[in-house]
Design an enzyme around this catalytic site. Structure first.
Site, short mmCIF file in Angstrom:
data_model
loop_
_atom_site.label_atom_id
_atom_site.label_comp_id
_atom_site.label_asym_id
_atom_site.label_seq_id
_atom_site.Cartn_x
_atom_site.Cartn_y
_atom_site.Cartn_z
N THR A 190 -94.63 -7.67 -23.54
CA THR A 190 -95.89 -6.74 -23.40
C THR A 190 -97.11 -7.60 -23.11
OG1 THR A 190 -96.31 -7.17 -25.83
CG2 THR A 190 -94.81 -5.40 -25.17
N GLU A 335 -92.42 -0.52 -23.34
CA GLU A 335 -91.31 -0.24 -24.44
C GLU A 335 -90.37 1.03 -24.06
OE1 GLU A 335 -94.43 -2.32 -26.63
OE2 GLU A 335 -94.45 -1.07 -24.79
N LYS A 443 -115.75 4.85 -32.09
CA LYS A 443 -116.00 5.67 -33.31
C LYS A 443 -117.35 5.84 -33.64
CE LYS A 443 -114.49 6.83 -37.83
NZ LYS A 443 -113.29 6.50 -38.90
N TRP A 448 -115.22 10.64 -33.01
CA TRP A 448 -114.26 9.86 -31.95
C TRP A 448 -115.14 10.21 -30.54
CZ3 TRP A 448 -111.86 6.13 -33.73
CH2 TRP A 448 -111.31 5.95 -35.05
#
Length: 545
Positions: A190, A335, A443, A448
């Protein structure tokens, strides 16, 4: 009887990666693999040729004493020798570990040592990356340069072997072992933006299943009439699996090397009659800019698969109306092997108003067979698929990671699901829309704001070439969005006009507190915005202004 051993009613016959290329050599022996080389020339040969050379690789590794499960690294871009290594290494039972050519020396060193690589196959142009960490890779016993003897570079720190000499005298056939479905075959790490990178180990069975499903009509739609070009690097999640799925379905494969300019991409599409190509959005923006300036065309191209970042609706519309190309939004990650969902073209789309169709195309689409997705709230409760409610995206399926290499990252697995780190909505028809990475959501005053939606809105203003939105510290609201933009060459730009466009797409309180024009924005090796770099530089911009 209950409790007694039940025999198999079908043959226990696990499918291996070697079966894919062996089948391609038998069924499609004359189908080409074309590679763009650094000197501007192109190498072309057939799947039969590739099969024979992959067998030579497997024989050479066997002679070197490589054992099943041993990690063999590649540090290379998209070309035929890298393609051969995919099959030669994984087919003989070892693990192809693709190293990202855009990593810093310290990151490469960490990954090579964590994986315990024993051999590294490297492009000549990328050799300096390894020379910078010479003496710091204790498990590596040989460096093989992907060239012939005449091209072998000099090195003050390594005793080098050239690839062609390594395989030249080997037999062009190999007795491929029948490996268990769970046998490891590939390793990819990753990005490691929040700590050290973690390894994702792919298996023989999961890789073949992924190729079978992703190459079919539910996803990439390959067949013998297809000409597929993975622009996404082969060092990044195995080029979205295209080097496995294309030969499985008999598609001609075009490998673009490392010169990913608009001019080179257009030339490959036109000359090789590419029908489907795959890359992140910035690549398609680059190609569009070149096509506009050169007035050249891409007549053969029918579909682009676009992932790695959110699809800007403005570009979806541009490719449909300027070039007649279907833009297919896709989603996946390291993944997930990596492909999981796709906005494939459907008959229902033909009856929709264009703007509604573009909205669907810009989404991540629906899961293909074998993949399940769900969104959850902070208390692990599933949320409604109403196209509005946002939640944490989780995924599961037969080619989805069950654990990271060496058991790391256990917190990412919840009740049989993999926690992706994405914030998403799912509509009643099952279409997924990723609204942000959880670490990129802003935020502000307890509410949001999606950085992705703000970036996409900015692209509806013609002067904007690219946009990056981050949350900057704010004394009252905790965070407020700021927007960095690059401009199209020669464009007339007016910030007030940009704000009017933004206001037509998002709520007023989402509007950025600052718009900053920059010459360029930082990107990863796969074309994604490096927001971590932007945040580091501009985190306190509003406080210090």
């Amino acid at each position: 009887m209950t409790g007694e051993f039940m025999p198999h009613h079908m043959m226990p016959f696990p499918l291996n990666t070697s079966d894919i290329l062996k089948n391609a050599a038998l069924r499609y022996p004359e189908v080409e693999v074309v590679s763009a080389l650094p000197d501007g020339s192109r190498h072309r040969y057939t799947y039969l040729d590739a099969y024979r050379r992959s067998a030579k690789v497997a024989n050479a590794l066997t002679r070197q004493g490589v054992q099943p499960g041993e990690r063999i690294a590649t540090l290379a871009v998209n070309h035929y020798r890298h393609f051969e290594l995919y099959y030669g290494i994984s087919g003989m039972g070892a693990v192809v570990h693709t190293l990202n050519a855009r990593l810093f020396a310290e990151q490469l060193q960490y990954i090579i040592n964590h994986a315990e690589d024993t051999l590294i196959f490297v492009d000549p142009e990328l050799l300096p990356l390894l020379e910078a960490i010479a003496g710091q890779m204790p498990t590596v016993r040989q460096i093989v340069v992907l060239c012939d003897a005449q091209e072998l570079p000099d090195s003050d720190v390594f005793e080098l072997t050239d690839y062609e000499s390594l395989i030249d005298q080997e037999p062009a056939d190999f007795e491929w072992p029948r490996l268990e479905s769970s046998a490891p075959c590939g390793l990819c790490y990753t990005s490691g933006t929040t700590g050290n990178p973690k390894g994702v180990m792919y298996e023989q069975g999961s890789t073949v299943l992924h190729a079978m499903m992703s190459g079919g009509s539910q996803y990439l739609g390959f067949d013998e009439w297809s000409v597929a070009m993975p622009i996404v690097p082969m060092y990044h999640v195995v080029a979205w699996g295209v080097p496995f799925s294309a030969p499985l379905f008999g598609a001609k494969l075009v490998l673009p090397g490392c010169a990913l300019t608009g001019e080179n991409i257009q030339s490959l599409i036109e000359d090789e009659k590419v029908t489907q190509a795959f890359a992140v959005p910035t690549i398609w923006l680059t190609l569009h800019n070149y096509l506009q300036s050169s007035q050249k065309q891409i007549p053969s191209l029918k579909m682009v698969g676009v992932g790695g970042a959110a699809s800007p609706k403005a570009l979806v519309k541009t490719y449909a109306e300027h070039y007649g190309v279907y833009w297919m939004g896709i989603w996946g990650m390291t993944e997930t092997s990596p492909l999981a969902t796709a906005a494939i073209q459907t008959p229902q789309m033909e009856t929709m108003a264009p703007e509604d169709r573009y909205e669907l195309q810009a989404s991540a689409g629906r899961p293909m067979f074998g993949v399940e997705i769900e969104i959850f709230d902070g208390k692990d409760r599933p949320l409604p698929h109403d196209g509005v409610t946002r939640g944490n995206l989780r995924v599961r399926g037969p080619w989805i990671l069950a654990s990271y290499f060496k058991g790391e990252g256990a917190d990412k697995f919840v009740d049989g699901w993999f926690e992706t780190g994405d914030v998403a909505v799912i509509n009643p028809q099952g279409y997924l829309r990723v609204v942000d990475r959880s670490k990129d959501v802003i935020k502000s005053g307890g509410e949001w704001i999606s950085s992705v939606e703000l970036e996409n809105a900015a692209l509806h203003y013609e002067a904007v070439n690219e946009a990056c939105v981050i949350g900057a510290a704010h004394e009252k609201w905790d965070e407020r969005p700021i927007m960095l933009i690059t401009l199209r060459e020669g464009a007339d730009y007016d910030e007030n006009q940009l704000r009017e466009v933004l206001l037509s797409k998002v709520a007023k309180w989402w509007l950025p507190d600052a718009v900053i024009v920059v010459d360029e924005l930082p990107h990863t090796g796969t074309g994604k915005l490096r927001k971590v770099d932007v945040r580091d530089q501009y985190r306190n911009y509003l406080i210090e202004a």
